[in-house]
Design a protein around this motif. Structure first.
Motif, mmCIF file in Angstrom:
data_model
loop_
_atom_site.group_PDB
_atom_site.id
_atom_site.type_symbol
_atom_site.label_atom_id
_atom_site.label_comp_id
_atom_site.label_asym_id
_atom_site.label_seq_id
_atom_site.Cartn_x
_atom_site.Cartn_y
_atom_site.Cartn_z
ATOM 1 N N THR A 113 0.835 -1.213 0.000
ATOM 2 C CA THR A 113 0.000 0.000 0.000
ATOM 3 C C THR A 113 0.863 1.253 0.000
ATOM 4 O O THR A 113 0.568 2.232 -0.699
ATOM 5 N N LYS A 114 1.958 1.228 0.762
ATOM 6 C CA LYS A 114 2.859 2.377 0.830
ATOM 7 C C LYS A 114 3.420 2.720 -0.552
ATOM 8 O O LYS A 114 3.417 3.889 -0.963
ATOM 9 N N THR A 115 3.898 1.708 -1.261
ATOM 10 C CA THR A 115 4.489 1.954 -2.586
ATOM 11 C C THR A 115 3.429 2.385 -3.596
ATOM 12 O O THR A 115 3.646 3.304 -4.388
ATOM 13 N N ASN A 134 0.672 3.926 -3.022
ATOM 14 C CA ASN A 134 0.305 5.314 -2.714
ATOM 15 C C ASN A 134 1.381 6.287 -3.188
ATOM 16 O O ASN A 134 1.077 7.391 -3.660
ATOM 17 N N VAL A 153 0.896 7.095 -6.942
ATOM 18 C CA VAL A 153 -0.391 7.595 -7.442
ATOM 19 C C VAL A 153 -0.176 8.675 -8.498
ATOM 20 O O VAL A 153 -0.830 8.691 -9.551
ATOM 21 N N GLU A 200 -8.472 7.850 -8.741
ATOM 22 C CA GLU A 200 -8.369 6.520 -8.151
ATOM 23 C C GLU A 200 -9.170 6.417 -6.846
ATOM 24 O O GLU A 200 -9.704 5.350 -6.525
ATOM 25 N N SER A 201 -9.251 7.497 -6.104
ATOM 26 C CA SER A 201 -9.990 7.490 -4.837
ATOM 27 C C SER A 201 -11.478 7.244 -5.036
ATOM 28 O O SER A 201 -12.191 6.895 -4.089
ATOM 29 N N LYS A 241 -4.161 -5.184 -7.214
ATOM 30 C CA LYS A 241 -4.484 -3.776 -6.956
ATOM 31 C C LYS A 241 -4.136 -2.906 -8.147
ATOM 32 O O LYS A 241 -4.934 -2.060 -8.579
#
Length: 540
Positions: free
Chosen positions: A157-159, A161, A164, A374-375, A480
């Motif tokens: 998730t960190k990468t 994000n 983005v 994306e959100s 993802k």
């Protein structure tokens, strides 16, 4: 040997007599062995192979496979005649197990996953990955190392994000590209433009840039430069060389160096072209991080890959492993979104009420005063249901990548010997009337809440009623990223433009070719549906 056969052979030159006698002897021994080893009638399936068609001595069912086009047609027809959803074909001594049932597929990749987690050792695959990548490696320490690094670092998730902004640049460039085509009254080739988008996103994620050569000159509208076109063409050339029931896949233990059907030569050629673009970037980055102190921060996947260290402080991934894995990323990430996009738009144009419903959802969730981001994806359930329905009815390949039995096992009660190749059919699951009502009807609503799907629709189908990203130890770790790419591609297209068939395309046909692509690339005319100020400029 009969008197007739003896008189025939004695009339031939001596060396030909020897060859004829040798062939007859081998055929006789093989046939006798098949008879003696044929399982007796018993209720205990665990001692029997799955049903399969009778075969020739030595070559088994390979002649029928070689003579049929497309080759998957032979498999489907044989299973239909046998009235079975699991079959065993003998291709030159290789047991090839084909599965067309969701129940048996779940057993294979859930209950028996550890037994079937290997990959076959094929010359074409070695030419691409050389046992260094996550996808192509046997089930061993190398596979475990690469999968752990990719899952916990690149796909974290960190990468994701962190990257983005890189993905958003290409979502904006997609809109800029289509808008520039509208301004020039150009026809939009959905297949081509979707592949450009997928390519550009992967280049940003891997290398932090779209261009693959320093001196390349870009157009100012989003089209690829000449070098990028060559790179992308070689990526698809490599992808098209992957095993797909080629006789050479089963004869290479006898004729491995003979390059049967030319697939080995094509794989090496295209792989070398892909690497000729990738490797200089990787070499330069290795030099920067491992010898010159690196950069202030990570900017892409390669930065992370290069700097990973093990518990002893040694670099975890070698440059050769990084180079091989980058080729695998390229060939694994581009075709699926493009195929899904083309079929989805075609089905929507064939069923205008579905298109209207999808656009309505976008207007309600996002509005027309900003571009979809994306959100917004978690709230675009109908769009995701459309993507799922496309995966179900229009998969991008006939079978999932080949699994190999690491040890003796069973499926559906049948005996599966060690070394068997395992293939699960994609269209045969998604179009199976035992699984889906009216399977050839495109109906996204079947994936929404009330049909057993959670409130937030996912593109993953864990129960293998169809195949999207796969599951189990060999399942896709890029779910993802794949979901983001597919949904953003569709959402930006539908929010930004009105679409209609271009006159050059002719009547809309949903006919597919042998590779399950649309038989003709989808050509559309386009008009903007947002305010002019919302269409971004191209960003190199």
């Amino acid at each position: 040997m009969t008197m007739t056969m003896m008189s025939l052979t004695t009339s031939l030159p001596y060396h030909i007599q020897i060859l004829v006698v040798f062939i007859i002897s081998i055929a006789t021994i093989t046939s006798l062995g098949r008879i003696l080893s044929r399982p007796t009638k018993t209720k205990d399936r665990s001692r029997q192979l799955p049903p399969g068609p009778p075969g020739w001595p030595i070559l088994g069912n390979l002649p029928e496979l070689a003579m049929t086009r497309p080759r998957t047609k032979y498999l489907h027809q044989a299973m239909k005649e046998l009235k079975t959803e699991i079959a065993c074909f003998n291709f030159a001594g290789v047991n090839v197990i084909t599965i067309h049932s969701d129940e048996i597929a779940r057993e294979a990749f859930k209950e028996r996953d550890i037994d079937l987690a290997d990959r076959p050792h094929l010359f074409v695959v070695q030419a691409i990955g050389n046992n260094k990548t996550m996808g192509f490696s046997p089930y061993n320490e190398q596979f475990t190392k690469m999968k752990r690094a990719i899952t916990t670092e690149l796909m974290s998730t960190k990468t994701l994000n962190m990257l983005v902004a890189s993905r958003t640049i290409e979502a904006d460039n997609l809109i800029a590209y289509v808008h520039s085509m509208y301004q020039r009254s150009e026809t939009v080739d959905i297949r081509e433009i979707s592949r450009v988008y997928g390519y550009a996103v992967i280049m940003r994620l891997l290398f932090g840039r779209r261009n693959v050569t320093e001196d390349n000159v870009f157009s100012n509208d989003g089209r690829l430069g000449e070098e990028e076109k060559k790179h992308l063409e070689a990526i698809f050339g490599t992808l098209n060389c992957l095993p797909n029931f080629s006789p050479g896949d089963y004869l290479e233990r006898w004729f491995g160096g003979w390059n049967i059907e030319g697939q080995g030569k094509r794989a090496r050629l295209n792989n070398n072209i892909v690497r000729s673009y990738n490797n200089p970037i990787i070499d330069e980055r290795v030099e920067l991080w491992r010898k010159k102190g690196g950069k202030a921060a990570f900017e892409d996947w390669i930065d992370i890959f290069i700097t990973l260290k093990d518990e002893n402080g040694n670099y975890l991934i070698t440059p050769d492993e990084i180079k091989a894995q980058c080729v695998e990323f390229c060939i694994a990430a581009i075709d699926n979104p493009a195929n899904n996009m083309e079929w989805t738009l075609a089905e929507m144009l064939k069923n205008p009420e579905i298109l209207t419903k999808a656009v309505k959802e976008l207007d309600e969730v996002v509005g027309k005063d900003r571009l979809v981001q994306e959100s917004d994806i978690p709230n675009l359930n109908y769009l995701k249901a459309c993507c799922r329905e496309t995966f179900r009815i229009h998969p991008s390949a006939h079978y999932i990548p080949t699994h190999l039995a690491r040890q003796d096992s069973t499926l559906a009660g049948y005996f599966i010997p060690k070394g068997s190749h395992i293939h699960v059919g994609r269209p045969t699951l998604g179009r199976n009337p035992k699984i889906w009502k009216d399977p050839m009807v495109y109906k996204p609503e079947r994936h929404l809440e009330g049909d057993g799907i959670s409130k937030e629709v996912s593109l993953v189908e864990s129960e293998l009623r169809f195949v999207s990203f796969g599951t189990g130890r060999r399942g896709c770790v890029g779910v993802k990223v794949g979901t983001i790419m597919m949904v953003m591609l569709l959402a930006r297209f539908l929010q930004g433009f009105n679409w209609k068939l271009h006159p050059d395309f002719g009547p809309l046909s949903l006919e597919e070719d042998d590779a399950l692509l649309m038989s003709k690339p989808l050509l559309l005319s386009v008009e903007p549906r947002l305010s002019p100020n919302l269409y971004p400029k191209f960003q190199p």
